[in-house]
Write a protein that holds these residues in place. Sequence first.
Motif, PDB file in Angstrom:
ATOM      1  N   ASP A   5      40.492  46.730  32.872  1.00 30.37           N
ATOM      2  CA  ASP A   5      40.287  46.393  31.462  1.00 30.37           C
ATOM      3  C   ASP A   5      39.393  45.155  31.404  1.00 30.37           C
ATOM      4  N   LYS A   7      40.215  42.196  32.585  1.00 25.85           N
ATOM      5  CA  LYS A   7      40.754  41.231  33.555  1.00 25.85           C
ATOM      6  C   LYS A   7      39.959  41.340  34.847  1.00 25.85           C
ATOM      7  N   LYS A 175      53.335  39.867  31.964  1.00 22.34           N
ATOM      8  CA  LYS A 175      52.076  39.406  31.373  1.00 22.34           C
ATOM      9  C   LYS A 175      51.227  40.567  30.859  1.00 22.34           C
ATOM     10  N   TYR A 176      51.051  41.606  31.681  1.00 18.83           N
ATOM     11  CA  TYR A 176      50.066  42.640  31.364  1.00 18.83           C
ATOM     12  C   TYR A 176      50.637  44.040  31.170  1.00 18.83           C
ATOM     13  N   PHE A 180      49.060  48.228  33.757  1.00 20.10           N
ATOM     14  CA  PHE A 180      48.165  47.316  34.464  1.00 20.10           C
ATOM     15  C   PHE A 180      48.623  47.161  35.911  1.00 20.10           C
TER      16      PHE A 180
END
Length: 194
Positions: A5, A7, A175-176, A180
């Motif tokens: 994505d 990141k 967090k993701y 992810f």
Amino acid sequence: MIAIDNKLISDEVIEEQFVCDLTKCKGGCCEDGDAGAPLENWERKEVDKALAIVKPYLTKEGLKAVNEQGNYTYDREFGWVTPTVNGGICAYGYKGKDGVIVCTFEQAFNEGKIGWKKPLSCHLFPIRITTSKQDPDVEYVNYQPREDLCGGGCSLGKQLKVPAYVFLKEAIIRKYGEEFYEALDATAEHLKRG
């Protein structure tokens, strides 16, 4: 560099091995740094909600720091951070009988008193996340253990052969999200075979 994505993940996140060794570092990352623990904007509400519950766990010095500085403070380099006691230990931490620093948020979470574990920046360490100055939607995910503090964790990770991202699975998912993490894990497996 791995891109998932928006990141950008450094290769070290999957290549380096790490397992936190509290017997060696004693939670030194909770007291050694340039500021308190960075907080995401939404986490300030979690700190506010949890404060009444964690207050009884705070040291006298920690409570004084919170009363004087506020539940969190703004640092020009790191944004919103937890207050510290005289620029050292996080105001929300204390040293247990074994000398290991205990996070009062995590203690209350483990006791089922709050639903928020601790700041994501703490949970993810030694992964550090920064936002691109050119594009605020892009995040850099880097593996940055502290040489002086994390030697034991790096050694233990190598001994146990645990990649940093595997050790930090729960924090990364916090967090993701699961998707992810699964993409990161699939990429790591692909690179290992390749």
